[in-house]
Design a protein around this motif. Structure first.
Motif, mmCIF file in Angstrom:
data_model
loop_
_atom_site.group_PDB
_atom_site.id
_atom_site.type_symbol
_atom_site.label_atom_id
_atom_site.label_comp_id
_atom_site.label_asym_id
_atom_site.label_seq_id
_atom_site.Cartn_x
_atom_site.Cartn_y
_atom_site.Cartn_z
ATOM 1 N N HIS A 54 -31.869 -3.920 -3.122
ATOM 2 C CA HIS A 54 -30.935 -3.093 -3.886
ATOM 3 C C HIS A 54 -29.557 -3.752 -3.886
ATOM 4 C CE1 HIS A 54 -29.603 1.282 -4.929
ATOM 5 N NE2 HIS A 54 -29.232 0.393 -5.828
ATOM 6 N N THR A 56 -28.313 -4.811 -7.110
ATOM 7 C CA THR A 56 -27.821 -4.631 -8.474
ATOM 8 C C THR A 56 -27.834 -3.150 -8.810
ATOM 9 O OG1 THR A 56 -30.029 -4.820 -9.461
ATOM 10 C CG2 THR A 56 -28.777 -6.861 -9.170
ATOM 11 N N GLU A 60 -22.403 -1.967 -9.099
ATOM 12 C CA GLU A 60 -21.833 -3.177 -9.684
ATOM 13 C C GLU A 60 -21.260 -2.904 -11.072
ATOM 14 O OE1 GLU A 60 -21.387 -6.156 -8.215
ATOM 15 O OE2 GLU A 60 -22.037 -5.038 -6.432
ATOM 16 N N ASP A 77 -27.214 -7.608 -16.905
ATOM 17 C CA ASP A 77 -27.020 -8.372 -15.660
ATOM 18 C C ASP A 77 -27.487 -7.586 -14.446
ATOM 19 O OD1 ASP A 77 -25.992 -10.563 -16.964
ATOM 20 O OD2 ASP A 77 -23.892 -10.040 -16.597
ATOM 21 N N GLN A 78 -27.465 -6.253 -14.532
ATOM 22 C CA GLN A 78 -27.827 -5.404 -13.404
ATOM 23 C C GLN A 78 -29.257 -4.866 -13.495
ATOM 24 O OE1 GLN A 78 -25.794 -5.255 -10.834
ATOM 25 N NE2 GLN A 78 -24.487 -6.600 -12.053
ATOM 26 N N VAL A 89 -32.112 -0.263 -14.453
ATOM 27 C CA VAL A 89 -30.823 -0.472 -13.783
ATOM 28 C C VAL A 89 -30.817 0.487 -12.599
ATOM 29 C CG1 VAL A 89 -28.326 -0.283 -13.955
ATOM 30 C CG2 VAL A 89 -29.651 -1.120 -15.911
ATOM 31 N N THR A 93 -25.710 2.172 -4.746
ATOM 32 C CA THR A 93 -26.157 1.682 -3.443
ATOM 33 C C THR A 93 -25.762 2.627 -2.318
ATOM 34 O OG1 THR A 93 -24.127 0.355 -3.281
ATOM 35 C CG2 THR A 93 -26.113 -0.743 -4.119
#
Length: 270
Positions: A54, A56, A60, A77-78, A89, A93
């Motif tokens: 974890h 991503t 972010e 990107d995530q 996605v 976190t």
């Protein structure tokens, strides 16, 4: 293409399992966004069996938003691959990160997701549990479907009712969610997905629940722990399709019919 937001009002009716299951049965590419503010990712340790760290996800993306870089590219990107036709996605976190963000973040995020959707990819938002005057209201109002997942029991229906209460239901009070959706002319864009309860005599018919709540019914999912485990924990499905998987296919068809009746939004140029 469509943005579909899934949420519940109480209990644990299996929102994430339904989202993952529908994504697996969908006939178009899907991007799932875990937008639950009361829980970290359920898909990474569940459907992906803890094989993806974890590192991503939404945390972010809040950083990208802070620097003014939250766009379609930042979203991808995530994202991590969930299946042949789906990406996800992951959620925050930490719960502290989820609770400390600026509500403006949700507006920026949904704008980026609209670009993803306009490129031909449906977006499923797993919002977890909604609360009164939810700070993610921009996401709810932007969706082609706000699908409310409810367990087919009296406590489940009672938990959802205050959010979607109608003024003609014996009270002048209108539920905050119904009022907010009606303000933009999307009062009929709230859908209902009913999850059956395993205890005989505890469940109510899905059609009756939809009538009580005044919501459009897209279908119901059976109480089938073995079938649901295929999507919750990536369990082996077996040789025959489960009742849960067959029900998902029926619900998917209902969504296709529902979206065909709703006015499309403007496409984003490629």
């Amino acid at each position: 293409m469509a943005v579909v937001l899934f949420a519940s009002a109480g209990g644990a009716p299996g929102v994430t399992t339904a989202v993952v299951g529908l994504a697996s049965e969908w006939n178009r590419p899907v991007l799932i966004v875990e937008a639950d503010t009361a829980s970290t990712s359920q898909i990474l340790p569940g459907a992906l069996r803890g094989q993806v760290p974890h590192i991503t996800g939404l945390t972010e993306l809040t950083v990208a938003d802070y620097y003014g870089r939250l766009d379609e590219g930042a979203v991808w990107d995530q994202a991590v691959q969930l299946g042949e036709n789906a990406h996800v996605v992951p959620g925050f976190t930490s719960l502290r990160a989820a609770r400390s963000i600026d509500p403006r973040f949700w507006r920026t995020l949904v704008d980026a997701l609209r670009v993803v959707e306009a490129r031909g990819i449906d977006v499923f938002i797993d919002a977890g549990r909604i609360t009164v005057d939810d700070e993610r209201i921009d996401m709810l109002r932007e969706a082609e479907s706000v699908t409310l997942v409810v367990e087919a029991t009296l406590p489940g229906v009672a938990a959802l009712h205050p959010h979607v209460q109608r003024s003609d239901a014996g009270s002048a009070q209108v539920g905050w969610l119904r009022e907010s959706m009606e303000q933009i002319g999307h009062g009929e864009w709230m859908d209902l997905l009913v999850v059956d309860h395993p205890v005989i005599g505890a469940a109510y018919p899905a059609s009756q629940i939809a009538q009580i709540l005044g919501l459009h019914l897209v279908g119901s999912l059976p109480s089938d722990p073995r079938g649901a485990a295929q999507f919750t924990f990536h369990a082996e499905p077996g040789r025959r399709r489960t009742r849960y998987a067959r029900a998902l296919q029926t619900v998917r068809t209902a969504y296709d019919e529902t979206f065909a009746q709703r006015a499309p939004r403007e496409e984003v140029p490629a």
